[in-house]
Design a protein around this motif. Structure first.
Motif, PDB file in Angstrom:
ATOM      1  N   GLY A  52      39.415   4.644  43.680  1.00  0.00           N
ATOM      2  CA  GLY A  52      39.693   4.888  41.990  1.00  0.00           C
ATOM      3  C   GLY A  52      40.776   3.902  41.519  1.00  0.00           C
ATOM      4  O   GLY A  52      41.316   2.972  42.315  1.00  0.00           O
ATOM      5  N   TYR A  65      42.867   7.251  32.933  1.00  0.00           N
ATOM      6  CA  TYR A  65      42.803   7.949  34.384  1.00  0.00           C
ATOM      7  C   TYR A  65      42.954   9.273  34.614  1.00  0.00           C
ATOM      8  O   TYR A  65      42.034   9.933  35.096  1.00  0.00           O
ATOM      9  CB  TYR A  65      44.131   7.209  35.084  1.00  0.00           C
ATOM     10  CG  TYR A  65      44.433   7.641  36.315  1.00  0.00           C
ATOM     11  CD1 TYR A  65      43.648   7.260  37.513  1.00  0.00           C
ATOM     12  CD2 TYR A  65      45.456   8.812  36.703  1.00  0.00           C
ATOM     13  CE1 TYR A  65      44.042   7.867  38.970  1.00  0.00           C
ATOM     14  CE2 TYR A  65      45.675   9.263  37.969  1.00  0.00           C
ATOM     15  CZ  TYR A  65      45.108   8.457  39.071  1.00  0.00           C
ATOM     16  OH  TYR A  65      45.421   9.032  40.138  1.00  0.00           O
ATOM     17  N   PHE A  78      43.426   2.609  38.003  1.00  0.00           N
ATOM     18  CA  PHE A  78      44.351   3.142  37.414  1.00  0.00           C
ATOM     19  C   PHE A  78      45.200   1.881  36.724  1.00  0.00           C
ATOM     20  O   PHE A  78      45.241   0.773  37.204  1.00  0.00           O
ATOM     21  CB  PHE A  78      45.130   4.003  37.688  1.00  0.00           C
ATOM     22  CG  PHE A  78      46.290   3.823  38.655  1.00  0.00           C
ATOM     23  CD1 PHE A  78      47.770   3.356  38.285  1.00  0.00           C
ATOM     24  CD2 PHE A  78      46.110   3.637  40.026  1.00  0.00           C
ATOM     25  CE1 PHE A  78      48.539   2.870  39.154  1.00  0.00           C
ATOM     26  CE2 PHE A  78      46.993   3.005  40.925  1.00  0.00           C
ATOM     27  CZ  PHE A  78      48.258   2.746  40.409  1.00  0.00           C
ATOM     28  N   TYR A  92      36.472   2.916  33.564  1.00  0.00           N
ATOM     29  CA  TYR A  92      37.142   3.802  34.237  1.00  0.00           C
ATOM     30  C   TYR A  92      36.052   4.929  34.635  1.00  0.00           C
ATOM     31  O   TYR A  92      36.338   5.484  35.903  1.00  0.00           O
ATOM     32  CB  TYR A  92      38.107   4.678  33.221  1.00  0.00           C
ATOM     33  CG  TYR A  92      39.556   4.180  33.335  1.00  0.00           C
ATOM     34  CD1 TYR A  92      40.194   4.487  34.387  1.00  0.00           C
ATOM     35  CD2 TYR A  92      40.113   3.384  32.429  1.00  0.00           C
ATOM     36  CE1 TYR A  92      41.621   3.878  34.281  1.00  0.00           C
ATOM     37  CE2 TYR A  92      41.417   2.648  32.646  1.00  0.00           C
ATOM     38  CZ  TYR A  92      42.090   3.156  33.562  1.00  0.00           C
ATOM     39  OH  TYR A  92      43.361   2.662  33.555  1.00  0.00           O
ATOM     40  N   ASN A 118      35.876   5.703  38.661  1.00  0.00           N
ATOM     41  CA  ASN A 118      36.383   6.914  39.087  1.00  0.00           C
ATOM     42  C   ASN A 118      35.429   7.995  39.269  1.00  0.00           C
ATOM     43  O   ASN A 118      35.530   8.802  40.008  1.00  0.00           O
ATOM     44  CB  ASN A 118      37.783   7.358  38.394  1.00  0.00           C
ATOM     45  CG  ASN A 118      38.545   6.217  38.328  1.00  0.00           C
ATOM     46  OD1 ASN A 118      38.786   5.415  39.097  1.00  0.00           O
ATOM     47  ND2 ASN A 118      39.713   6.514  37.540  1.00  0.00           N
ATOM     48  N   LYS A 134      39.958  11.916  36.298  1.00  0.00           N
ATOM     49  CA  LYS A 134      40.447  12.783  37.311  1.00  0.00           C
ATOM     50  C   LYS A 134      40.237  14.248  37.095  1.00  0.00           C
ATOM     51  O   LYS A 134      39.765  15.133  37.828  1.00  0.00           O
ATOM     52  CB  LYS A 134      41.957  12.672  37.624  1.00  0.00           C
ATOM     53  CG  LYS A 134      42.275  11.227  38.149  1.00  0.00           C
ATOM     54  CD  LYS A 134      41.670  11.189  39.481  1.00  0.00           C
ATOM     55  CE  LYS A 134      42.013   9.605  40.114  1.00  0.00           C
ATOM     56  NZ  LYS A 134      41.258   9.425  41.443  1.00  0.00           N
ATOM     57  N   MET A 161      48.760   6.998  30.899  1.00  0.00           N
ATOM     58  CA  MET A 161      47.668   6.626  31.910  1.00  0.00           C
ATOM     59  C   MET A 161      46.326   7.742  31.438  1.00  0.00           C
ATOM     60  O   MET A 161      45.944   8.518  32.250  1.00  0.00           O
ATOM     61  CB  MET A 161      47.660   6.937  33.401  1.00  0.00           C
ATOM     62  CG  MET A 161      48.832   5.857  33.666  1.00  0.00           C
ATOM     63  SD  MET A 161      48.731   5.466  35.420  1.00  0.00           S
ATOM     64  CE  MET A 161      48.910   7.100  36.424  1.00  0.00           C
TER      65      MET A 161
END
Length: 263
Positions: A91, A154, A93, A109, A113, A158, A151
Motif C-alpha cells: 500500500g 489513504y 500513503f 491510490y 491500494n 482502506k 491522509m
C-alpha cells in the motif's frame, strides 16, 4: 499451539520491509513456505537472504500496482504450487492536504491500494474455493474506520479494502475458505522510526519523551498509549490464517490498541 501452517504456501505483497516483512518472518517461524515481494529486485534478494534462516522463502520482484507486472507476478507465484494463503499488504500513503490531491493522485491510490488486492484475490481465490481450503488476508488500517484528515485518500482506500474483504467473504459461504481484513494502528516500523527521530530532533526532545507525548497529543483514545510492534500485527495475521481460526470469516480485525472508540 500448533497453527497448522506447516508447508502452506503463502504469498505476501509488499514484504521487503515493515509489517510485510514481519508477517513473512512469522509465517516462516510456523513452518510455512513464503513468497516475498517488492518492486526492487535488490531489496527482494536481500529480504530472501535475511529470512532464509527461518525457513523456505522465495522472492518475486514485481510492481503489483501495474496490471501487466501483476499478471507476471501471479503466473510466477503459481509456478511454486497451490497458494494456500494470500496476504495483500502492499500500500501507499502520503500526508497531504485534501485540496492538494489531484485526480491523477486519487487514481494512483485506488490502483495501488485497492486494485492490486482485487487483482491478486481474483487470481488466487477461485482455486482456494475449488480445493475448499485457503485464506485471504488484506491489511487495511484503523484509518479505514476512523479517517485521518491529513491522509484522506489513504483512509478512503482502506475503507474500500474492508468492504472488499467482506464482499469476498460472502463468496466463501459454506466452504473452508476465509477472507478477513486486519486493521493495524500506529506501528513501529523502520519508516515510522525514521520519521519520529527526525520529528523529535526538530522539537529538541529525546525520542522516548517525544513518542510518549505523541500519543497524548495525537492519539488520546489509544488504550495502550504506545506503538504496536511489527510482531504484534504479524502474529495476528498469522493466527487468522491458521487452522485455529476457521470460524473467523468476514471480519475486520482491529490491531490498533483501542484507538477506535466504538463497540
Amino acid at each position: 499451539m500448533n497453527l497448522q501452517l506447516e508447508n502452506k504456501l503463502v504469498v505476501i505483497t509488499g514484504s521487503t520491509s515493515g509489517i510485510g516483512k514481519g508477517i513473512a518472518k512469522s509465517f516462516l517461524q510456523e513452518g510455512a513456505k513464503v513468497i516475498v515481494n517488492g518492486r526492487s529486485s535488490t531489496r527482494v534478494e536481500e529480504t530472501v537472504a535475511e529470512l532464509s534462516g527461518f525457513g523456505k522463502v522465495f522472492g518475486i520482484a514485481a510492481d503489483v500496482t501495474d496490471a501487466k507486472e501483476a499478471a507476471l507476478f501471479i503466473e510466477q507465484a503459481k509456478s511454486y504450487g497451490q497458494v494456500d494463503v494470500l496476504v495483500n499488504n502492499m500500500g501507499v500513503f502520503e500526508v497531504k492536504g485534501f485540496e492538494e490531491v489531484t485526480d491523477e493522485e486519487w487514481m494512483h491510490y485506488f490502483n495501488a491500494n485497492v486494485l492490486s488486492a482485487v487483482r491478486l484475490a481474483r487470481a488466487f481465490l477461485p482455486s482456494m474455493l475449488e480445493q475448499n481450503s485457503g485464506r485471504v488476508l488484506t491489511i487495511a488500517s484503523e484509518a479505514g474506520v476512523k479517517p485521518l484528515p491529513q491522509m484522506i485518500p489513504y483512509s478512503v482506500t482502506k475503507t474500500a479494502l474492508i468492504s472488499l474483504s467482506r464482499g469476498l467473504a460472502e463468496l466463501t459461504k459454506g466452504t473452508n475458505v476465509t477472507v478477513n481484513s486486519v486493521l493495524p494502528g500506529p506501528t513501529w516500523t523502520e519508516g515510522v522510526e525514521g520519521y519520529m527521530v527526525g520529528a523529535a530532533k526538530a522539537e529538541n526532545e529525546d525520542l522516548s519523551t517525544f513518542t510518549e507525548n505523541y500519543f497524548k497529543k495525537n492519539e488520546p483514545t489509544s488504550l495502550i498509549q504506545r506503538f504496536a510492534t511489527v510482531e504484534e500485527v504479524a502474529d495476528s495475521v498469522v493466527f487468522l490464517a491458521s487452522g485455529k481460526a476457521s470460524a473467523i470469516n468476514g471480519t475486520a480485525q482491529r490491531v490498533e490498541g483501542g484507538i477506535i472508540r466504538s463497540l
